[in-house]
Design an enzyme around this catalytic site. Structure first.
Site, PDB file in Angstrom:
ATOM      1  N   ASP A  76       0.895  -1.007  -1.521  1.00 16.97           N
ATOM      2  CA  ASP A  76       0.168   0.021  -0.886  1.00 16.97           C
ATOM      3  C   ASP A  76       1.385   0.935   0.024  1.00 16.97           C
ATOM      4  OD1 ASP A  76      -1.383   1.768   0.186  1.00 16.97           O
ATOM      5  OD2 ASP A  76      -2.164   0.402   1.914  1.00 16.97           O
ATOM      6  N   SER A 107       2.193  -3.920   6.434  1.00 18.84           N
ATOM      7  CA  SER A 107       1.483  -4.998   5.870  1.00 18.84           C
ATOM      8  C   SER A 107       1.916  -6.169   6.712  1.00 18.84           C
ATOM      9  CB  SER A 107       1.356  -5.068   4.829  1.00 18.84           C
ATOM     10  OG  SER A 107       0.818  -6.088   4.009  1.00 18.84           O
ATOM     11  N   HIS A 115      -2.213  -3.249   7.692  1.00 14.62           N
ATOM     12  CA  HIS A 115      -3.383  -4.035   6.865  1.00 14.62           C
ATOM     13  C   HIS A 115      -4.084  -5.209   7.610  1.00 14.62           C
ATOM     14  CE1 HIS A 115      -1.451  -2.984   2.632  1.00 14.62           C
ATOM     15  NE2 HIS A 115      -2.026  -1.904   3.223  1.00 14.62           N
TER      16      HIS A 115
END
Lengths: 299, 208
Positions: free
Chosen positions: B147, B28, B55
């Site tokens: 996540d 991310s 992401h």
């Protein structure tokens, strides 16, 4: 201290804490897989909805999601309820049908549609469009707006279909969360929109209610791409991010359905990561805009 | 004149037997730098196909794929639906879609975001674990949010190898920490050591 390639490596701090049981490689959870197949077979034989040739990974994920959302312990428990109670089926279908799109998703697609398709559509006295797998309708209203701005909407009828009555109900309403309008407006402008996007809706509380006249030539109807046949002949078919949920054999069958439903020299629009490259119908189409996945039937 | 179409028989996609596992990476915030570093360290004949979720915003033209492609010897591509899983390639999840693993191919979905992310790391990791079991190596890199934690746990539960970037030196520590809280892992390594470890990953995988 252990070293890897000469670099000292501290032992993993969590070593020896929990180790889950091992499964044989490549088979996932074999019992869950049997349960999923039993569920799909049952739903098909009892209700006629056929998910057996859906791409298994996303389907598996959605089925697990349904199991969790219903507070159940296993796919078998879900199957028992779904097969005996149509209300459970409705919720199950809803879980399998909802996709998240946006108005003017992939603005470049709409830009290309304006540039490459609209000029040719102008020569048609009447235009039938099929939006296959419309889900909650964001992209249907986008097309209605585009065609209005091009002065073509009065000549068009857009048939928007989905297998699930519950998502169609939402699509018919034409009401979307107000919070999304910022994104939708940006997409609309990037797609070559010519007005203030807010002209197309009325804000009320948390909702954006789209103008009723956008619905004038929309026909929402239930149609299942997997089990239903052709129902009309169309000049344009949009089927974007629907077949990604199907396995290649089912994709090929649905492409046959779209092909037979499209007039010669009609237009086909796919999602930005879909193409005809693995399909037997590839040679029946010319690429009108390869990047934006716009095709024209040529034979 | 109607052309003869052999419908119902898609062209051969990939020989599923050729692919017997893969390495999945999730990142991310801070991920671009970390991924660049790892890709630079991997040789062109790296035996495992790679799949990456970074992401990213819901837009297509970010240039991320092109930039990562220049980072090392592996080709970085954004797979299209049902594209084959191939060694020699790092398959980057496209913006606005989840990337999933099927036997021999990738699949995409437009399902709702998970943890506000689409592509989601959990979706890639869990589907890889379902299909390739112990022959999956999962790597959680720098990032914010949880996540990937469930996905890494799924990989390890199926006998795969779980690697996490050391939170102490990661640009953002939250995501590695969430993964460590969710599952036992096989290695916690700073980026440089992680790169060396991956480059030396033996052909036949699984936790030994």
């Amino acid at each position: 201290m252990e070293t890897i390639g000469g670099i000292p490596v501290a032992p993993p701090p969590t070593e020896g804490v929990v180790t889950a049981p091992l499964h044989a490689p490549g088979v996932g959870d074999p019992i869950e897989e049997i349960e999923i197949e039993a569920l799909l077979e049952g739903v098909y034989r009892k209700y006629g909805y056929d998910f057996r040739e859906y791409a298994r990974s996303s389907l598996r994920r959605r089925i697990r999601q349904s199991v969790r959302a219903e507070g159940l312990a296993s796919v078998s428990a879900l199957q028992e309820r779904v097969l005996r109670d149509a209300a459970w089926l409705e919720r199950f279908l809803f879980g399998l049908s909802v996709t998240v799109s946006a108005m003017f998703r992939d603005p470049g697609f709409y830009g290309a549609f304006r540039e490459r398709v609209v000029p040719l559509l102008r020569t048609y006295p009447f235009i039938r469009i099929w939006h296959a797998g419309c889900s909650t309708g964001e992209e249907v209203y986008s097309m209605a707006i585009l065609l209005s701005e091009e002065g073509l909407y009065d000549r068009c009828r857009i048939y928007a279909t989905d297998m699930n009555e519950a998502v169609l109900k939402r699509a018919r309403e034409g009401i979307f969360p107000l919070a999304q309008m910022k994104t939708f407006t940006a997409n609309y402008q990037q797609a070559g929109g010519q007005r203030a996007f807010s002209e197309y809706y009325t804000a009320r509380y948390d909702s954006a209610i789209f103008r009723a006249n956008l619905k004038n030539n929309l026909v929402f109807a239930q149609h299942n791409l997997v089990t239903d046949g052709p129902f009309n002949e169309f000049h344009v078919i949009l089927c974007r991010n629907v077949m990604i949920y199907f396995n290649p054999a089912l994709q090929a069958r649905v492409h046959e359905l779209l092909y037979t439903s499209l007039v010669r020299f009609g237009f086909l629009g796919l999602g930005s990561k879909e193409s005809l490259k693995y399909m037997p119908h590839e040679s029946c189409y010319a690429e009108l805009d390869p990047l934006e996945r716009l095709y024209r039937r040529v034979r | 004149l109607t052309p003869a179409i052999d419908s119902g028989r898609p062209k051969a996609v990939a020989d599923a037997a050729e692919v017997d596992g893969l390495v999945v990476l999730g990142a991310s915030k801070g991920g671009f730098r970390a991924l660049k570093h790892l890709l630079a360290a991997l040789p062109g004949d790296f035996p495992w196909p790679l799949a990456i979720v970074q992401h990213r915003a819901d837009q297509r033209e970010s240039g991320l794929c092109e930039l990562l492609d220049r980072a090392g010897a592996l080709r970085v591509v954004e797979p299209e639906d049902k594209d084959p899983i191939r060694a020699g390639y790092a398959h980057l999840a496209p913006a606005g879609y989840h990337l999933l693993v099927e036997p021999g191919t990738f699949a995409l979905s437009a399902d709702p975001p998970i943890w506000f992310a689409r592509p989601s790391i959990d979706v890639l990791f869990e589907s890889a674990a379902d299909v390739y079991g112990a022959r999956v190596t999962g790597v959680i890199l720098t990032g914010t949010g949880p996540d990937g934690a469930a996905g890494l746990a799924a990989i390890r539960a199926r006998g795969g190898l779980a690697l996490v970037e050391d939170p102490a030196s990661a640009e953002c520590r939250a995501m590695p920490e969430a993964a460590l809280a969710a599952t036992a892992v096989d290695r916690v390594l700073p980026l440089a050591a992680l790169a060396v470890f991956l480059a030396g990953l033996p052909r036949r995988g699984g936790r030994s």
